[in-house]
Design a protein around this motif. Sequence first.
Motif, PDB file in Angstrom:
ATOM      1  N   PRO A 243      43.435  44.044  23.855  1.00 52.93           N
ATOM      2  CA  PRO A 243      45.026  43.554  24.138  1.00 52.93           C
ATOM      3  C   PRO A 243      45.235  42.290  24.520  1.00 52.93           C
ATOM      4  CG  PRO A 243      44.285  45.668  25.065  1.00 52.93           C
ATOM      5  CD  PRO A 243      42.949  44.960  24.795  1.00 52.93           C
TER       6      PRO A 243
ATOM      7  N   TYR B 276      41.753  51.553  30.043  1.00 47.16           N
ATOM      8  CA  TYR B 276      41.241  50.864  29.043  1.00 47.16           C
ATOM      9  C   TYR B 276      39.705  50.844  29.119  1.00 47.16           C
ATOM     10  CZ  TYR B 276      40.399  47.189  25.416  1.00 47.16           C
ATOM     11  OH  TYR B 276      40.222  46.584  24.455  1.00 47.16           O
TER      12      TYR B 276
ATOM     13  N   ARG C 194      43.162  39.296  28.825  1.00 46.81           N
ATOM     14  CA  ARG C 194      42.016  39.369  27.892  1.00 46.81           C
ATOM     15  C   ARG C 194      40.635  38.885  28.605  1.00 46.81           C
ATOM     16  NH1 ARG C 194      42.938  37.020  22.375  1.00 46.81           N
ATOM     17  NH2 ARG C 194      43.638  39.089  21.758  1.00 46.81           N
TER      18      ARG C 194
END
Length: 173
Positions: free
Chosen positions: A20, A32, A70
Amino acid sequence: METIKKVLEEKRPNKWDDIPDIDLYMDQVLSYMPRQHAGLELDENLTAAMVNNYIKKGLLPRAKGKKYNREHIAYLTATCLLKQVLSVTDTGELLKARIEDGEVRDFYERYIQVMDEEFKKVSASLEETKDKAQLSEAALRLAVSSYAQKLACEQMLKELGESFKEEAEEETE
């Protein structure tokens, strides 16, 4: 055996561009990460306390506000694997050596490439057998090989650490 072969052959972290590109809160990062590291979906855990410890130890940069980007995901992805075989200090040394002069994206893409190569090698070495003696022999070989590789890696990291110290001393002279 088929389950681990499948994981080793197929399970890979998301590519850089698939991570993402929006900032995530800690709880989003923790939910995640199992997609990024095979062990986290199997039986390992990543907690907020662990992430905060990695930040304190310098394995990843501090969050921006309370959000992670990120680059944080890339650092955490590598850290989750590396800390399974290295100390937190050695993991930090390796990350420092690999990222120091480059971009996090370049490091991450190389990490994924190396992971893919090594996971496929191990998967290819696994033989289908139901015989206990053959399974125990294969497990023994993997364990001893892992230990030998760990010793070699630790020695290399020690030498890297010494070269970093020498460079720092030369810069202060």
